[in-house]
Design an enzyme around this catalytic site. Sequence first.
Site, short mmCIF file in Angstrom:
data_model
loop_
_atom_site.label_atom_id
_atom_site.label_comp_id
_atom_site.label_asym_id
_atom_site.label_seq_id
_atom_site.Cartn_x
_atom_site.Cartn_y
_atom_site.Cartn_z
N TYR A 158 -1.11 -0.84 10.18
CA TYR A 158 -1.36 -1.19 8.77
C TYR A 158 -0.14 -0.77 7.93
O TYR A 158 0.34 -1.55 7.09
CB TYR A 158 -2.63 -0.50 8.29
CG TYR A 158 -3.01 -0.77 6.85
CD1 TYR A 158 -3.55 -1.98 6.45
CD2 TYR A 158 -2.83 0.22 5.86
CE1 TYR A 158 -3.92 -2.22 5.12
CE2 TYR A 158 -3.19 -0.01 4.54
CZ TYR A 158 -3.73 -1.23 4.18
OH TYR A 158 -4.09 -1.45 2.86
N SER A 160 0.84 -1.20 0.00
CA SER A 160 0.00 0.00 0.00
C SER A 160 0.88 1.25 0.00
O SER A 160 2.01 1.22 0.50
CB SER A 160 -0.87 0.01 1.27
OG SER A 160 -1.48 1.27 1.43
#
Length: 251
Positions: A156, A141
């Site tokens: 995350y 990401s």
Amino acid sequence: MLLSDKTAVISGAASARGIGRCTARLFAEHGARVAILDLDQGASREAAASLPGSGHVGLRCDVTDRGACLAAAEAAAEALGAIDVLVNNAGITQPIRFLDITPENYEAVTDVSLRGTLYLSQAVIPFMRERHSGSIICMSSVSAQRGGGIFGGPHYSAAKAGVLGLAKAMAREFGPDNIRVNSITPGLIQTDITAGKLTDAMRTEILKGIPLNRLGDAADVAGACLFLASDLSSYLTGTAIDVNGGMLIHG
Ligand code: NAD
């Protein structure tokens, strides 16, 4: 047809509006037979049945469970005859601030993206090694690169940064086996992972930082997966492809 006679395993691919499902559809449109792995057996089977072409399978697999990954890889190899491509796509996120992250939060988020990428790759690589051929795509990401996306918490970011490191290490170790390993770093993609959390005000603010002036679609990421899965990318390994509309442009 870029994937004629190829087979692919894609984790987290049952979600109807998700990146995994869209990638499965694009792979199938390009001639691949696909194994869809996800938490729910029924949803995985349904997703597989919705793909164009024939010979697809839907399997239950929690990627945080090593035994489940081994069993799913075995079942996929048997059903498909071989595994040419693996997309480590399963992931969850939590919009939590640093000081609020509990041990349970940390484990939940890092387990799916990072441990899941390790376990499923460990399960699939022996099948690729046997045939001296394979392409593995790991879903990271933009959050890994810029220390937070918009919805992901710091755990995350850490999990997705870990995915980048793990993918590079796999690329180094399995290059001699002709197994290529690359990552994709999507920006903000409109799927159920962010559904309902994006207000109009947030969208306007976010778009100011995206040169292409739109949020991403699952198809934008699926296209990059197709490139990495196909022979078009035959000399790429250890790379990360940004699919972020220019949200982050490297120096
Ligand atoms: P999504 O929620 O639509 O899909 C995620 C899928 O993973 C779901 O089908 C879910 O059931 C599955 N899953 C969750 N835990 C699992 C487990 N333990 N084992 C197997 N499957 C599991 O989300 P998405 O946006 O399509 O996300 C796909 C990937 O892309 C994720 O890794 C996500 O972190 C990454 N990503 C998404 C964005 C975005 O903006 N949407 C941005 C960057 C990266």
